[in-house]
Design an enzyme around this catalytic site. Structure first.
Site, PDB file in Angstrom:
ATOM      1  N   LYS A   8       0.458  -0.897   0.051  1.00 24.02           N
ATOM      2  CA  LYS A   8      -0.513   0.332  -0.432  1.00 24.02           C
ATOM      3  C   LYS A   8       0.920   1.343  -0.242  1.00 24.02           C
ATOM      4  O   LYS A   8       0.438   2.469   0.733  1.00 24.02           O
ATOM      5  CB  LYS A   8      -1.111  -0.060   1.533  1.00 24.02           C
ATOM      6  CG  LYS A   8      -0.201  -0.027   2.815  1.00 24.02           C
ATOM      7  CD  LYS A   8      -1.094   0.580   3.329  1.00 24.02           C
ATOM      8  CE  LYS A   8      -0.435   1.462   4.974  1.00 24.02           C
ATOM      9  NZ  LYS A   8      -1.046   2.479   5.413  1.00 24.02           N
ATOM     10  N   SER A  58     -10.281   3.229  -2.477  1.00 23.21           N
ATOM     11  CA  SER A  58      -9.966   4.757  -2.204  1.00 23.21           C
ATOM     12  C   SER A  58      -9.508   4.973  -2.371  1.00 23.21           C
ATOM     13  O   SER A  58      -9.696   4.921  -4.158  1.00 23.21           O
ATOM     14  CB  SER A  58      -7.603   4.026  -2.037  1.00 23.21           C
ATOM     15  OG  SER A  58      -7.301   5.404  -1.955  1.00 23.21           O
ATOM     16  N   TYR A  63      -0.152   2.204  -7.512  1.00 20.41           N
ATOM     17  CA  TYR A  63      -0.764   1.535  -5.873  1.00 20.41           C
ATOM     18  C   TYR A  63      -2.079   1.596  -6.512  1.00 20.41           C
ATOM     19  O   TYR A  63      -2.936   1.423  -6.754  1.00 20.41           O
ATOM     20  CB  TYR A  63       0.119   2.331  -4.452  1.00 20.41           C
ATOM     21  CG  TYR A  63      -1.453   2.039  -3.459  1.00 20.41           C
ATOM     22  CD1 TYR A  63      -2.435   3.400  -3.359  1.00 20.41           C
ATOM     23  CD2 TYR A  63      -1.966   1.172  -2.868  1.00 20.41           C
ATOM     24  CE1 TYR A  63      -3.328   3.160  -2.392  1.00 20.41           C
ATOM     25  CE2 TYR A  63      -2.735   0.919  -2.262  1.00 20.41           C
ATOM     26  CZ  TYR A  63      -3.055   1.558  -2.334  1.00 20.41           C
ATOM     27  OH  TYR A  63      -4.343   2.417  -0.570  1.00 20.41           O
ATOM     28  N   LYS A 101      -5.980  -0.536  -7.262  1.00 19.13           N
ATOM     29  CA  LYS A 101      -6.901  -0.374  -6.391  1.00 19.13           C
ATOM     30  C   LYS A 101      -8.260  -0.166  -7.561  1.00 19.13           C
ATOM     31  O   LYS A 101      -9.125  -0.904  -7.667  1.00 19.13           O
ATOM     32  CB  LYS A 101      -7.471   0.984  -5.850  1.00 19.13           C
ATOM     33  CG  LYS A 101      -6.141   0.750  -4.164  1.00 19.13           C
ATOM     34  CD  LYS A 101      -7.006  -0.871  -3.421  1.00 19.13           C
ATOM     35  CE  LYS A 101      -6.003  -0.693  -2.356  1.00 19.13           C
ATOM     36  NZ  LYS A 101      -6.038  -1.884  -1.706  1.00 19.13           N
ATOM     37  N   PRO A 131       6.170  14.948  -6.521  1.00 16.24           N
ATOM     38  CA  PRO A 131       5.483  14.018  -7.439  1.00 16.24           C
ATOM     39  C   PRO A 131       4.060  13.794  -6.999  1.00 16.24           C
ATOM     40  O   PRO A 131       4.261  12.673  -5.928  1.00 16.24           O
ATOM     41  CB  PRO A 131       6.430  13.825  -7.733  1.00 16.24           C
ATOM     42  CG  PRO A 131       7.689  13.834  -7.560  1.00 16.24           C
ATOM     43  CD  PRO A 131       7.567  14.621  -6.310  1.00 16.24           C
TER      44      PRO A 131
HETATM   45  C1  WQD Z   1      -1.769  13.951   2.738  1.00 20.82           C
HETATM   46  C2  WQD Z   1      -1.058  15.154   2.081  1.00 20.82           C
HETATM   47  C3  WQD Z   1       1.562  15.398   1.116  1.00 20.82           C
HETATM   48  C4  WQD Z   1       3.828  13.170   3.992  1.00 20.82           C
HETATM   49  C5  WQD Z   1      -2.051   8.166   0.811  1.00 20.82           C
HETATM   50  C6  WQD Z   1      -2.894   7.124  -0.371  1.00 20.82           C
HETATM   51  C7  WQD Z   1      -4.145   6.862  -0.359  1.00 20.82           C
HETATM   52  C8  WQD Z   1      -4.226   6.384   1.453  1.00 20.82           C
HETATM   53  C9  WQD Z   1      -3.744   7.255   2.151  1.00 20.82           C
HETATM   54  C10 WQD Z   1      -4.109   3.811   1.228  1.00 20.82           C
HETATM   55  C11 WQD Z   1      -0.301  15.378   0.725  1.00 20.82           C
HETATM   56  C12 WQD Z   1       1.544  15.632   2.837  1.00 20.82           C
HETATM   57  C13 WQD Z   1       2.700  14.335   3.550  1.00 20.82           C
HETATM   58  C14 WQD Z   1       4.624  14.580   4.207  1.00 20.82           C
HETATM   59  C15 WQD Z   1       3.310  16.019   4.059  1.00 20.82           C
HETATM   60  N1  WQD Z   1      -3.094   5.195   1.142  1.00 20.82           N
HETATM   61  N2  WQD Z   1       2.338  15.322   3.355  1.00 20.82           N
HETATM   62  N3  WQD Z   1       4.666  16.251   4.495  1.00 20.82           N
HETATM   63  O1  WQD Z   1      -0.764  10.938  -0.428  1.00 20.82           O
HETATM   64  O2  WQD Z   1      -2.857  11.973   0.341  1.00 20.82           O
HETATM   65  O3  WQD Z   1      -2.573   9.270  -0.094  1.00 20.82           O
HETATM   66  O4  WQD Z   1      -1.901   7.642   2.032  1.00 20.82           O
HETATM   67  O5  WQD Z   1      -5.073   3.586   1.131  1.00 20.82           O
HETATM   68  O6  WQD Z   1      -4.758   5.633  -0.450  1.00 20.82           O
HETATM   69  O7  WQD Z   1      -2.801   7.710  -2.128  1.00 20.82           O
HETATM   70  O8  WQD Z   1      -1.571  10.612   2.197  1.00 20.82           O
HETATM   71  O9  WQD Z   1      -0.202  11.336   3.644  1.00 20.82           O
HETATM   72  O10 WQD Z   1       0.908  11.005   2.229  1.00 20.82           O
HETATM   73  O11 WQD Z   1      -0.509  12.586   2.038  1.00 20.82           O
HETATM   74  O12 WQD Z   1       3.421  17.688   3.431  1.00 20.82           O
HETATM   75  O13 WQD Z   1       5.892  13.864   5.386  1.00 20.82           O
HETATM   76  O14 WQD Z   1      -0.027  15.586   3.383  1.00 20.82           O
HETATM   77  O15 WQD Z   1       2.833  16.555   0.004  1.00 20.82           O
HETATM   78  O16 WQD Z   1      -0.508  16.385   0.792  1.00 20.82           O
HETATM   79  P1  WQD Z   1      -2.156  10.900   0.660  1.00 20.82           P
HETATM   80  P2  WQD Z   1      -0.273  11.712   2.814  1.00 20.82           P
END
Ligand code: WQD
Length: 343
Positions: A87, A127, A152, A156, A299
């Site tokens: 995931k 998701s 990923y 899904k 990205p």
């Molecule tokens: C959230 C926001 C980052 C880390 C993903 C999957 C989704 C689900 C949840 C499984 C974004 C910002 C993040 C950091 C940051 N997974 N961020 N600093 O990408 O929305 O979703 O995880 O089911 O399917 O796509 O979640 O928590 O990675 O990011 O600024 O160290 O936080 O840029 O805007 P995301 P995330």
């Protein structure tokens, strides 16, 4: 005692919280997990929380032989909740074949077994990533699915289509896909929570690890988006609210209340919060100043997304009830009290 439910990936983050709620709802549970991204100790903690220890079989669902042996041993499975999958969005970009092989083969083997061993129902862990960046917000279930920004997310979307096609060709199989938005938080007991091995990709575990001193600072990936404070917006939802909706989905299928053989629902709160709002709320509930730096965009990130939850609210008679304060407080308590620091 109610039916026995198979939970694949049941020692994982959302899986373990769902097993707790299933046991609390008097279901017999059996877990299949290969422990590639979780720990057997989660089972002991489920016992501590519920007083019941779920049956547990350790293997990977891609092994069809072991899966056949499983269904010959457990002949009373009435529904499957399928969480087991790789995931990590980032890892899927680096290792796409691992993701396509593991996530697609697991799902296909399970569906094959459902036909072979007459298991009628599946609830699938999907998701919001299937939407990509929606044109219109809040996003409804009928928004056009865009090519997800990672392998990923693509697995899904493909699994949803495979499951839908199997329900079309097998009148005795029905399924519900639950499209989670951003799951965060932990069980109020702090005995189970998000155990990310290695450096966390996701925002909230990185925040709590920064708060406790494992990480020097949080990298904020961009503040030049078209949002009120420039940072991305997400629909964060408490993991226990997510666990609860799985019970509703299983009961919809067991009670033959589904209106189609294949249904899909958004699982969110309907409220979006920006990265900065999450940081400020964490500082409020923890009483700690969070060290962070604004860096460039990551990205593959979409700018903003939050759910239209009206379909799940109505059809599943379910509403997310926990707010951002509680989500972050439970995540922080989990970090402070129970995450084994050596992970
Ligand atoms: C959230 C926001 C980052 C880390 C993903 C999957 C989704 C689900 C949840 C499984 C974004 C910002 C993040 C950091 C940051 N997974 N961020 N600093 O990408 O929305 O979703 O995880 O089911 O399917 O796509 O979640 O928590 O990675 O990011 O600024 O160290 O936080 O840029 O805007 P995301 P995330």
């Amino acid at each position: 005692m109610k039916n026995r439910i198979l939970v694949t990936g049941g020692t994982g983050y959302i899986g373990s919280h769902t097993v707790v709620e299933l046991i609390n709802a008097q279901y017999e549970v059996v877990i299949i997990d290969d422990l590639s991204n979780s720990y057997a100790s989660v089972i002991d903690n489920i016992l501590k929380i519920t007083g019941k220890k779920p049956a547990f079989e350790q293997f990977n669902l891609c092994d069809k032989k072991l899966l056949d042996q499983f269904f010959k041993k457990y002949t009373d499975i009435s529904a499957i909740i399928h969480f087991a999958a790789s995931k990590s969005v980032n890892e899927s970009v680096e290792k796409p074949l691992k993701y396509y092989r593991n996530n697609l083969m697991s799902c296909i083997n399970l569906l094959d077994a459902m036909r072979e061993y007459s298991v009628p129902y599946m609830v699938f862990s999907s998701s919001c990533t299937v939407y990509g960046q929606p044109e219109k917000l809040p996003v409804t279930e009928y928004a056009p699915l865009q090519t997800p920004s990672s392998p990923y997310g693509n697995t899904k979307q493909i699994c949803e289509k495979i499951i839908q096609d199997v329900t079309i060709s097998n009148e005795d199989i029905s399924a519900i896909s639950l499209r989670y938005f951003n799951p965060i938080g932990a069980h109020t007991s702090s005995l189970i929570g998000e155990l990310s091995t290695g450096t966390p990709d996701n925002l909230v575990p990185y925040i709590t690890q920064t708060g406790i001193g494992i990480r020097e600072f949080l990298r904020v990936f961009g503040n030049d988006y078209d949002t009120p404070d420039g940072t991305c917006i997400r629909d964060f939802i408490h993991v226990i609210d997510i666990a609860d909706v799985h019970i509703k989905a299983v009961e919809r299928l067991l009670g033959n209340k589904n209106k189609a053989q294949y249904e899909f629902f958004n699982v969110g709160t309907g409220r979006g919060y920006s990265v900065m709002e999450v940081i400020k709320t964490f500082e409020k509930v923890s009483g700690k100043k969070l060290n962070y730096k604004i860096l460039g965009r990551r990205p593959g990130d979409i700018e903003k997304i939050w759910a239209d939850t009206s379909l799940a609210n109505k059809e599943l008679e379910w509403v997310a009830t926990r707010d951002l304060d509680e989500m972050l407080l439970t995540a922080w308590n989990w970090e402070k009290h129970y995450r084994p620091v050596n992970i």
